[in-house]
Write a protein that holds these residues in place. Structure first.
Motif, PDB file in Angstrom:
ATOM      1  N   ARG A   1       3.012  10.068  -9.860  1.00 23.42           N
ATOM      2  CA  ARG A   1       2.353  10.220 -11.159  1.00 23.42           C
ATOM      3  C   ARG A   1       1.486  11.491 -11.170  1.00 23.42           C
ATOM      4  NH1 ARG A   1      -0.316   5.825 -10.948  1.00 23.42           N
ATOM      5  NH2 ARG A   1       1.396   4.533 -11.700  1.00 23.42           N
ATOM      6  N   ARG A   2       0.777  11.706 -10.080  1.00 23.61           N
ATOM      7  CA  ARG A   2      -0.118  12.867 -10.003  1.00 23.61           C
ATOM      8  C   ARG A   2       0.652  14.184 -10.021  1.00 23.61           C
ATOM      9  NH1 ARG A   2      -2.229  11.322  -5.799  1.00 23.61           N
ATOM     10  NH2 ARG A   2      -1.200  12.652  -4.245  1.00 23.61           N
TER      11      ARG A   2
ATOM     12  N   ARG B   1       2.096   1.704  -3.572  1.00 28.87           N
ATOM     13  CA  ARG B   1       1.031   2.222  -4.435  1.00 28.87           C
ATOM     14  C   ARG B   1       0.798   3.711  -4.187  1.00 28.87           C
ATOM     15  NH1 ARG B   1      -1.620  -2.710  -2.799  1.00 28.87           N
ATOM     16  NH2 ARG B   1      -1.694  -4.210  -4.528  1.00 28.87           N
ATOM     17  N   ALA B   2       0.801   4.107  -2.904  1.00 30.20           N
ATOM     18  CA  ALA B   2       0.561   5.516  -2.576  1.00 30.20           C
ATOM     19  C   ALA B   2       1.657   6.407  -3.136  1.00 30.20           C
ATOM     20  CB  ALA B   2       0.471   5.684  -1.058  1.00 30.20           C
TER      21      ALA B   2
ATOM     22  N   LYS C   1       0.827  -1.208   0.000  1.00 32.75           N
ATOM     23  CA  LYS C   1       0.000   0.000   0.000  1.00 32.75           C
ATOM     24  C   LYS C   1       0.860   1.256   0.000  1.00 32.75           C
ATOM     25  CE  LYS C   1      -4.280  -1.701   2.094  1.00 32.75           C
ATOM     26  NZ  LYS C   1      -5.267  -1.520   3.200  1.00 32.75           N
TER      27      LYS C   1
ATOM     28  N   MET D   1       3.616   5.717  -5.772  1.00 32.34           N
ATOM     29  CA  MET D   1       3.498   5.725  -7.229  1.00 32.34           C
ATOM     30  C   MET D   1       2.382   6.663  -7.679  1.00 32.34           C
ATOM     31  SD  MET D   1       3.995   1.688  -8.175  1.00 32.34           S
ATOM     32  CE  MET D   1       3.429   1.999  -9.853  1.00 32.34           C
ATOM     33  N   ASP D   2       1.246   6.593  -6.993  1.00 34.36           N
ATOM     34  CA  ASP D   2       0.120   7.466  -7.366  1.00 34.36           C
ATOM     35  C   ASP D   2       0.487   8.933  -7.179  1.00 34.36           C
ATOM     36  OD1 ASP D   2      -1.362   5.232  -7.953  1.00 34.36           O
ATOM     37  OD2 ASP D   2      -2.508   5.256  -6.077  1.00 34.36           O
ATOM     38  N   SER D   3       1.162   9.231  -6.069  1.00 34.28           N
ATOM     39  CA  SER D   3       1.540  10.615  -5.790  1.00 34.28           C
ATOM     40  C   SER D   3       2.572  11.113  -6.803  1.00 34.28           C
ATOM     41  CB  SER D   3       2.100  10.722  -4.370  1.00 34.28           C
ATOM     42  OG  SER D   3       2.482  12.040  -4.071  1.00 34.28           O
TER      43      SER D   3
ATOM     44  N   SER E   1       4.316   9.968   1.552  1.00 29.87           N
ATOM     45  CA  SER E   1       4.059   9.561   0.159  1.00 29.87           C
ATOM     46  C   SER E   1       3.642  10.745  -0.704  1.00 29.87           C
ATOM     47  CB  SER E   1       2.979   8.478   0.113  1.00 29.87           C
ATOM     48  OG  SER E   1       1.773   8.943   0.689  1.00 29.87           O
ATOM     49  N   ASP E   2       3.093  11.799  -0.085  1.00 26.08           N
ATOM     50  CA  ASP E   2       2.713  13.004  -0.827  1.00 26.08           C
ATOM     51  C   ASP E   2       3.844  14.027  -0.865  1.00 26.08           C
ATOM     52  OD1 ASP E   2       0.154  12.119  -1.457  1.00 26.08           O
ATOM     53  OD2 ASP E   2      -0.682  12.870   0.429  1.00 26.08           O
TER      54      ASP E   2
END
Length: 492
Positions: free
Chosen positions: A78-79, A71-72, A68, A74-76, A190-191
């Protein structure tokens, strides 16, 4: 590169992280490759799939699923269209904990392997490894880095060897050149973590477990331990153990087997999960296995893997009071629950040990800090104190009756200030003190007035954030009775 300060290492079953330590002592790169072999790089999807299939969770205390976290991040990334950073938390600021230091000093390449796998899979900008400034493991880690080529720039950052310095937010702040304390407002690494970039942060054992799994694959990894919590776990067994050790064992191993192997006298209770963990009874310790589910079944937590039996030779309440005082002094001092609530909790617990307070008073003091801090330190301290007074209920009653338990406080639970040079504490010349009470007004976080109007304070080191106020109190004492002393005998 001495390992003299690190406890001996023992294993139950076939060693994984500790493989080769008996033969080589410390594994340099050649020995590491001979023992563990090579591994192939993973894509981000393969990394997440592997972590999911082996149920890999953080081994630093919180037990958050590693997949998790990935994933967090990677999402951050990418965003925000930003590269991530990989952070290894090897600070291990809790006095009873030694498992990460054992890996640093004897198997550092496993930590680097795990970090390298994550960095390559996520196309990270850099790897940062946070370690304590106590000198343990730093030379070993630096030597390991010099032996190999990492996929991205990798650096070591040292942080003060304090309890709160290893908290995730505090570590990120320290890496960023800020104060080594938790941020006042919680935010996800993560952010926005190191240099404001998405940051994957996990502890040293977690990355080592990842490196093992990448070599042997999920099927073989899951062949050991419990089906729902596969693999091995690293524990630090101390307290009353005659043979304290860092132990690697499969999940599902009876806790009683580990305590027996280390020659531990359980006594009235065992502290599990460290100073932010919980106390469990002797009966509970004798029937549970080493797993998150096993510890949770008796109200405990495996946390960062510390097992501290108390034994029968020491006063339980005296031990608890000393640790509570230490934890109060280890706060960041940036919010009310830490500045005022924790010292009050420590005083209340100390008064229970002295027979001058009740369990209800401790509950009230703990209730003031729970859920109100800027980080988890107040909650963890309250949990430690309250679980102790519940497990040691007979001792609480004996002390309340004025009889006491008849045992000295031997210092079974390790505290750094017992040996630290330069630890600063208050002292009073009672022949001069007239009970003006000015000191309590200047430093209410530490000094309170007793029933007769004279200052009362715990004999534990002052937290760094309070030293300016402490010096002011000394300078303002009308009777020149108050002074500051250090563990080396100096006066201020």
């Amino acid at each position: 590169m001495s390992n003299a300060q690190v406890p001996p290492v023992a294993t139950i079953g076939t060693p994984r992280i500790t493989a080769g330590w008996d033969d080589y002592g410390r594994l340099d790169l050649m020995a590491h490759q001979e023992v563990h072999g090579g591994f192939s790089a993973l894509t981000s999807g393969e990394l997440i799939g592997l972590a999911d299939r082996i149920e890999l969770r953080g081994r630093g205390g919180a037990g958050f699923p590693f997949a998790k976290k990935v994933r967090a991040v990677m999402d951050s990334a990418r965003r925000q269209d930003l590269p991530p950073v990989i952070v290894v938390n090897a600070t291990e600021g809790e006095p009873p904990s030694w498992k990460d230091k054992a890996i640093l000093t004897r198997g550092p390449h496993l930590i680097l392997d795990g970090a390298a796998l994550a960095a390559a899979a996520l196309d990270a900008e850099e790897i940062v490894i946070g370690i304590a400034d106590d000198g343990i493991g730093q030379n070993s880690l630096a030597a390991a880095l010099a032996e190999r080529r990492m996929p991205v720039p990798t650096r070591i950052v040292t942080v003060p060897h304090r309890f709160i310095s290893g908290e995730g937010g505090a570590l990120v702040r320290g890496i960023n050149g800020e104060a080594h304390i938790p941020p006042g407002r919680k935010k996800r690494a993560s952010d926005s973590g190191v240099n404001g970039l998405p940051t994957l942060l996990s502890n040293a054992e977690t990355y080592s477990q990842l490196a093992i799994a990448a070599r042997i694959g999920p099927w073989e990894y899951n062949a050991v331990g419990l089906p729902e919590e596969p693999g091995t776990v690293m524990l630090t067994v101390g307290g009353s153990a005659k043979n304290p050790a860092v132990v690697e064992c499969p999940t599902g191993t009876p806790l009683s087997d580990i305590l027996a192997m280390c020659g531990a006298s359980i006594g009235p209770g065992v502290l599990v999960g460290g100073f932010h963990g919980k106390w469990i009874t002797r009966e509970a310790a004798e029937r549970i296995d080493v797993s998150r589910k096993g510890f949770a079944s008796v109200g405990g937590t495996i946390g960062a893997g510390m097992i501290l039996p108390l034994g029968d030779s020491t006063c339980p309440l005296g031990e608890v009071a000393q640790v509570t005082q230490y934890l109060a002094g280890e706060s960041a001092g940036q919010c009310g629950p830490c500045r005022l609530g924790l010292p009050d909790l420590a005083r209340t617990v100390t008064m229970v040990a002295l027979g001058g307070s009740s369990l209800e008073n401790v509950r009230a003091a703990a209730g003031v800090v729970k859920g109100r801090g800027a980080c988890s330190h107040p909650d963890g301290t309250a949990r430690f104190a309250m679980s102790a007074l519940e497990v040691f209920a007979k001792d609480v009653e004996a002390h309340a009756n004025g009889e006491g338990c008849g045992k000295p406080t031997r210092g079974i639970l390790p505290l750094p200030y017992r040996t630290a040079e330069g630890a600063m504490t208050f002292a009073v010349d009672w022949s001069r003190c007239d009970g003006h009470g000015l000191c309590a007004a200047v430093v209410p976080e530490v000094i309170r007035l007793d029933a007769n109007g004279f200052p009362a304070f715990p004999q534990t080191p002052l937290p760094p954030w309070i030293e300016p106020s402490a010096r002011k109190a000394v300078n303002m004492c009308p009777a020149l009775a108050l002074r500051l002393t250090t563990s080396g005998g100096g006066k201020h």
